[in-house]
Design an enzyme around this catalytic site. Structure first.
Site, PDB file in Angstrom:
ATOM      1  N   ALA A  42      73.171   2.054  16.056  1.00  0.00           N
ATOM      2  CA  ALA A  42      72.434   0.822  15.734  1.00  0.00           C
ATOM      3  C   ALA A  42      72.395  -0.156  16.915  1.00  0.00           C
ATOM      4  O   ALA A  42      71.497  -1.014  16.987  1.00  0.00           O
ATOM      5  CB  ALA A  42      73.049   0.158  14.513  1.00  0.00           C
ATOM      6  N   PRO A  70      78.325   3.165  17.225  1.00  0.00           N
ATOM      7  CA  PRO A  70      78.899   2.879  15.911  1.00  0.00           C
ATOM      8  C   PRO A  70      78.453   3.818  14.807  1.00  0.00           C
ATOM      9  O   PRO A  70      77.272   4.182  14.710  1.00  0.00           O
ATOM     10  CB  PRO A  70      78.395   1.462  15.614  1.00  0.00           C
ATOM     11  CG  PRO A  70      78.195   0.850  16.953  1.00  0.00           C
ATOM     12  CD  PRO A  70      77.767   1.972  17.860  1.00  0.00           C
ATOM     13  N   ASN A  71      79.432   4.202  13.996  1.00  0.00           N
ATOM     14  CA  ASN A  71      79.267   4.994  12.767  1.00  0.00           C
ATOM     15  C   ASN A  71      78.946   6.461  13.004  1.00  0.00           C
ATOM     16  O   ASN A  71      78.921   7.238  12.035  1.00  0.00           O
ATOM     17  CB  ASN A  71      78.203   4.360  11.843  1.00  0.00           C
ATOM     18  CG  ASN A  71      78.626   2.984  11.375  1.00  0.00           C
ATOM     19  OD1 ASN A  71      79.734   2.818  10.891  1.00  0.00           O
ATOM     20  ND2 ASN A  71      77.766   1.990  11.554  1.00  0.00           N
ATOM     21  N   ARG A  75      60.935   5.815  11.143  1.00  0.00           N
ATOM     22  CA  ARG A  75      61.828   5.087  10.233  1.00  0.00           C
ATOM     23  C   ARG A  75      61.424   3.598  10.173  1.00  0.00           C
ATOM     24  O   ARG A  75      60.311   3.254  10.522  1.00  0.00           O
ATOM     25  CB  ARG A  75      63.268   5.315  10.681  1.00  0.00           C
ATOM     26  CG  ARG A  75      63.640   6.812  10.680  1.00  0.00           C
ATOM     27  CD  ARG A  75      65.085   7.051  10.994  1.00  0.00           C
ATOM     28  NE  ARG A  75      65.941   6.463   9.971  1.00  0.00           N
ATOM     29  CZ  ARG A  75      67.260   6.313  10.109  1.00  0.00           C
ATOM     30  NH1 ARG A  75      67.857   6.723  11.210  1.00  0.00           N
ATOM     31  NH2 ARG A  75      67.968   5.750   9.147  1.00  0.00           N
ATOM     32  N   HIS A 132      68.551  10.378  20.047  1.00  0.00           N
ATOM     33  CA  HIS A 132      68.743  10.008  18.640  1.00  0.00           C
ATOM     34  C   HIS A 132      68.575  11.253  17.793  1.00  0.00           C
ATOM     35  O   HIS A 132      67.681  12.079  18.038  1.00  0.00           O
ATOM     36  CB  HIS A 132      67.740   8.940  18.202  1.00  0.00           C
ATOM     37  CG  HIS A 132      67.923   7.678  18.964  1.00  0.00           C
ATOM     38  ND1 HIS A 132      68.975   6.822  18.723  1.00  0.00           N
ATOM     39  CD2 HIS A 132      67.232   7.157  19.992  1.00  0.00           C
ATOM     40  CE1 HIS A 132      68.917   5.824  19.575  1.00  0.00           C
ATOM     41  NE2 HIS A 132      67.866   6.002  20.365  1.00  0.00           N
ATOM     42  N   TYR A 187      70.642  12.762   9.192  1.00  0.00           N
ATOM     43  CA  TYR A 187      71.354  13.014  10.448  1.00  0.00           C
ATOM     44  C   TYR A 187      71.831  14.452  10.636  1.00  0.00           C
ATOM     45  O   TYR A 187      72.379  14.783  11.685  1.00  0.00           O
ATOM     46  CB  TYR A 187      72.552  12.051  10.557  1.00  0.00           C
ATOM     47  CG  TYR A 187      72.126  10.597  10.568  1.00  0.00           C
ATOM     48  CD1 TYR A 187      71.273  10.116  11.556  1.00  0.00           C
ATOM     49  CD2 TYR A 187      72.559   9.708   9.581  1.00  0.00           C
ATOM     50  CE1 TYR A 187      70.869   8.793  11.570  1.00  0.00           C
ATOM     51  CE2 TYR A 187      72.160   8.379   9.597  1.00  0.00           C
ATOM     52  CZ  TYR A 187      71.315   7.922  10.589  1.00  0.00           C
ATOM     53  OH  TYR A 187      70.918   6.614  10.599  1.00  0.00           O
ATOM     54  N   GLU A 211      68.565   9.047  26.800  1.00  0.00           N
ATOM     55  CA  GLU A 211      68.804   8.473  25.467  1.00  0.00           C
ATOM     56  C   GLU A 211      68.516   9.530  24.404  1.00  0.00           C
ATOM     57  O   GLU A 211      67.491  10.216  24.469  1.00  0.00           O
ATOM     58  CB  GLU A 211      67.873   7.270  25.284  1.00  0.00           C
ATOM     59  CG  GLU A 211      67.985   6.612  23.932  1.00  0.00           C
ATOM     60  CD  GLU A 211      67.018   5.424  23.778  1.00  0.00           C
ATOM     61  OE1 GLU A 211      66.225   5.163  24.713  1.00  0.00           O
ATOM     62  OE2 GLU A 211      67.064   4.788  22.714  1.00  0.00           O
ATOM     63  N   ARG A 214      78.082  12.014   5.333  1.00  0.00           N
ATOM     64  CA  ARG A 214      77.096  11.315   4.498  1.00  0.00           C
ATOM     65  C   ARG A 214      75.722  11.439   5.150  1.00  0.00           C
ATOM     66  O   ARG A 214      75.608  11.708   6.337  1.00  0.00           O
ATOM     67  CB  ARG A 214      77.465   9.825   4.390  1.00  0.00           C
ATOM     68  CG  ARG A 214      78.736   9.579   3.590  1.00  0.00           C
ATOM     69  CD  ARG A 214      79.188   8.129   3.710  1.00  0.00           C
ATOM     70  NE  ARG A 214      78.080   7.205   3.549  1.00  0.00           N
ATOM     71  CZ  ARG A 214      78.000   5.998   4.129  1.00  0.00           C
ATOM     72  NH1 ARG A 214      78.970   5.591   4.919  1.00  0.00           N
ATOM     73  NH2 ARG A 214      76.963   5.225   3.936  1.00  0.00           N
ATOM     74  N   ASN A 271      73.753   8.054  22.730  1.00  0.00           N
ATOM     75  CA  ASN A 271      73.204   7.695  21.428  1.00  0.00           C
ATOM     76  C   ASN A 271      73.968   6.439  21.030  1.00  0.00           C
ATOM     77  O   ASN A 271      75.120   6.520  20.564  1.00  0.00           O
ATOM     78  CB  ASN A 271      73.396   8.803  20.395  1.00  0.00           C
ATOM     79  CG  ASN A 271      72.809   8.424  19.050  1.00  0.00           C
ATOM     80  OD1 ASN A 271      72.402   7.283  18.834  1.00  0.00           O
ATOM     81  ND2 ASN A 271      72.767   9.388  18.130  1.00  0.00           N
TER      82      ASN A 271
HETATM   83  O1  CA2 Z   1      69.122   8.731  14.757  1.00  0.00           O
HETATM   84  C1  CA2 Z   1      70.077   8.329  15.423  1.00  0.00           C
HETATM   85  O2  CA2 Z   1      70.764   9.062  16.126  1.00  0.00           O
HETATM   86  C2  CA2 Z   1      70.476   6.847  15.333  1.00  0.00           C
HETATM   87  O3  CA2 Z   1      70.915   6.427  16.619  1.00  0.00           O
HETATM   88  C3  CA2 Z   1      71.612   6.767  14.325  1.00  0.00           C
HETATM   89  C4  CA2 Z   1      72.045   5.335  14.023  1.00  0.00           C
HETATM   90  C5  CA2 Z   1      70.845   4.468  13.663  1.00  0.00           C
HETATM   91  O4  CA2 Z   1      71.259   3.121  13.482  1.00  0.00           O
HETATM   92  C6  CA2 Z   1      69.767   4.532  14.720  1.00  0.00           C
HETATM   93  O5  CA2 Z   1      68.663   3.745  14.290  1.00  0.00           O
HETATM   94  C7  CA2 Z   1      69.305   5.959  14.929  1.00  0.00           C
HETATM   95  C8  CA2 Z   1      73.042   5.310  12.864  1.00  0.00           C
HETATM   96  C9  CA2 Z   1      74.275   6.147  13.054  1.00  0.00           C
HETATM   97  C10 CA2 Z   1      75.043   6.162  11.782  1.00  0.00           C
HETATM   98  O6  CA2 Z   1      75.419   7.493  11.515  1.00  0.00           O
HETATM   99  C11 CA2 Z   1      75.841   7.802  10.257  1.00  0.00           C
HETATM  100  C12 CA2 Z   1      76.138   9.123  10.029  1.00  0.00           C
HETATM  101  C13 CA2 Z   1      76.562   9.535   8.792  1.00  0.00           C
HETATM  102  C14 CA2 Z   1      76.699   8.626   7.772  1.00  0.00           C
HETATM  103  C15 CA2 Z   1      76.397   7.294   7.990  1.00  0.00           C
HETATM  104  C16 CA2 Z   1      75.983   6.883   9.243  1.00  0.00           C
END
Ligand code: CA2
Length: 145
Positions: free
Chosen positions: A78, A11-12, A108, A101, A24, A99, A19, A75
């Site tokens: 969340a 997701p996302n 974090r 990230h 990221y 896995e 953003r 990946n």
């Molecule tokens: O660090 C990572 O790759 C995560 O898997 C990213 C997830 C987060 O919930 C994990 O704890 C760590 C979030 C992905 C959301 O990605 C976005 C990218 C741009 C703008 C907003 C969200």
């Protein structure tokens, strides 16, 4: 025969590059796909690169990997921190899983420190941004030797 890696993004992650670049990175998911495709080709592997915002769809893809892929890079976004269903699917499919990230989940918030995915993975690459996905290709190559 050329080995096939299923790459799953949760997701996302479709929002990458739009953003929060300080967390990221600046690459879009399309950029990461292009870099991974080139990297995989250089070690004579194929990638099947996907993203979903839906837990059930991801579970379905993992189940299909039993027939169609040799390894999984994931990946789970969340869902990493919540999904027993994805962990169970990865354990059931019995293919090497790496896995990834983008951020270092251990630097974090506390709720990101636990991963259900790790229990089903050969290993974890966290905190190297998009480069982590390329490192994961090398890890899979090594696992499938
Ligand atoms: O660090 C990572 O790759 C995560 O898997 C990213 C997830 C987060 O919930 C994990 O704890 C760590 C979030 C992905 C959301 O990605 C976005 C990218 C741009 C703008 C907003 C969200």
């Amino acid at each position: 025969m050329t080995k096939s890696i299923l790459v799953i993004n949760g997701p996302n992650l479709n929002l990458l590059g739009t953003r929060e670049p300080e967390i990221y990175g600046a690459d879009t998911l399309g950029d990461i796909k292009d870099k991974m495709t080139a990297k995989a080709a250089s070690v004579e592997m194929d990638i099947d690169f996907r993203q979903s915002n839906t837990e059930g769809e991801i579970v379905g893809w993992i189940q299909e990997a039993r027939e169609h892929h040799d390894a999984i890079i994931i990946n789970a976004g969340a869902l990493t921190h919540t999904s027993v269903a994805i962990m169970d699917a990865l354990l059931a499919v019995d293919k090497p899983c790496v896995e990834v990230h983008l951020s270092n989940i251990f630097k974090r918030e506390k709720f990101r420190h636990h991963s259900y995915i790790s229990a089903a993975a050969v290993g974890l690459i966290t905190g190297f941004g998009a480069t982590g996905y390329l490192m994961a290709v090398d890890a899979v190559k090594n696992e499938l030797k």
